[in-house]
Write a protein that holds these residues in place. Structure first.
Motif, PDB file in Angstrom:
ATOM      1  N   MET A   1       0.844  -1.191   0.000  1.00  0.00           N
ATOM      2  CA  MET A   1       0.000   0.000   0.000  1.00  0.00           C
ATOM      3  C   MET A   1       0.886   1.249   0.000  1.00  0.00           C
ATOM      4  SD  MET A   1      -3.129   0.921   2.425  1.00  0.00           S
ATOM      5  CE  MET A   1      -2.855   2.283   3.506  1.00  0.00           C
ATOM      6  N   ASN A   2       0.546   2.193  -0.831  1.00  0.00           N
ATOM      7  CA  ASN A   2       1.316   3.431  -0.920  1.00  0.00           C
ATOM      8  C   ASN A   2       0.987   4.369   0.228  1.00  0.00           C
ATOM      9  OD1 ASN A   2       2.678   2.822  -3.293  1.00  0.00           O
ATOM     10  ND2 ASN A   2       1.001   3.550  -4.572  1.00  0.00           N
ATOM     11  N   SER A   3       2.005   5.052   0.692  1.00  0.00           N
ATOM     12  CA  SER A   3       1.853   6.142   1.657  1.00  0.00           C
ATOM     13  C   SER A   3       2.878   7.196   1.275  1.00  0.00           C
ATOM     14  CB  SER A   3       2.075   5.644   3.080  1.00  0.00           C
ATOM     15  OG  SER A   3       3.337   5.031   3.206  1.00  0.00           O
ATOM     16  N   ILE A   4       2.508   8.453   1.454  1.00  0.00           N
ATOM     17  CA  ILE A   4       3.354   9.546   0.971  1.00  0.00           C
ATOM     18  C   ILE A   4       3.657  10.526   2.097  1.00  0.00           C
ATOM     19  CG2 ILE A   4       3.501  11.480  -0.630  1.00  0.00           C
ATOM     20  CD1 ILE A   4       1.664  10.005  -2.512  1.00  0.00           C
ATOM     21  N   LEU A   5       4.943  10.838   2.253  1.00  0.00           N
ATOM     22  CA  LEU A   5       5.357  11.939   3.107  1.00  0.00           C
ATOM     23  C   LEU A   5       5.499  13.155   2.196  1.00  0.00           C
ATOM     24  CD1 LEU A   5       6.306  13.120   5.809  1.00  0.00           C
ATOM     25  CD2 LEU A   5       8.639  12.422   5.174  1.00  0.00           C
ATOM     26  N   ILE A   6       4.640  14.141   2.392  1.00  0.00           N
ATOM     27  CA  ILE A   6       4.653  15.366   1.598  1.00  0.00           C
ATOM     28  C   ILE A   6       5.513  16.379   2.346  1.00  0.00           C
ATOM     29  CG2 ILE A   6       3.230  17.205   0.610  1.00  0.00           C
ATOM     30  CD1 ILE A   6       0.841  15.115   0.942  1.00  0.00           C
ATOM     31  N   THR A   7       6.555  16.861   1.687  1.00  0.00           N
ATOM     32  CA  THR A   7       7.495  17.764   2.364  1.00  0.00           C
ATOM     33  C   THR A   7       7.628  19.083   1.633  1.00  0.00           C
ATOM     34  OG1 THR A   7       9.412  16.880   1.185  1.00  0.00           O
ATOM     35  CG2 THR A   7       8.810  15.806   3.244  1.00  0.00           C
TER      36      THR A   7
END
Length: 127
Positions: A1-7
């Motif tokens: 499953m994809n998860s994204i840290l948006i920085t």
């Protein structure tokens, strides 16, 4: 499953209104697509290479599958991020306009009609 840290590194602790609106829409779209997402804004860090090192270290210490880097003053759409994600590449960068002393210019660098570099202001990295 994809998860994204948006920085987002922000030199002056400010976020352009277009960027803020796009972040809101991105969160909604990622939630709708069951993609976990987290936001990390690094404020008051004027030396961008050091800021990117802090961002990379933050990413390494998460379980996120992807790192999304966005400059604090660019506009994008939530669909742009999904397009990067759907490329299924280790690194994907979108073409964007940025400001310079001589006005707006493109973020990529070409030599002899070949792409030799891209800006890091809107890109996605996979773990």
């Amino acid at each position: 499953m994809n998860s994204i840290l948006i920085t987002i590194p922000s030199i002056s602790s400010s976020l352009h209104s277009h960027t803020a609106g796009a972040l809101y829409m991105l969160g909604k779209l990622l939630d709708k697509n069951s993609i976990q997402n987290y936001l990390f804004i690094l404020n008051n860090h004027s030396f961008i290479p050091s800021a990117r090192n802090i961002i990379a270290n933050t990413f390494i210490n998460t379980n996120c599958s992807h790192l999304l880097c966005i400059d604090s003053d660019i506009g994008f759409t939530a669909e742009d991020v999904l397009a990067l994600l759907n490329m299924n590449e280790e690194f994907a960068s979108a073409h964007y306009r940025r400001k310079s002393e001589t006005g707006a210019r493109m973020s990529s660098v070409k030599k002899d009609d070949k792409l030799i570099g891209v800006g890091f202001g809107f890109c996605l990295l996979a773990r």
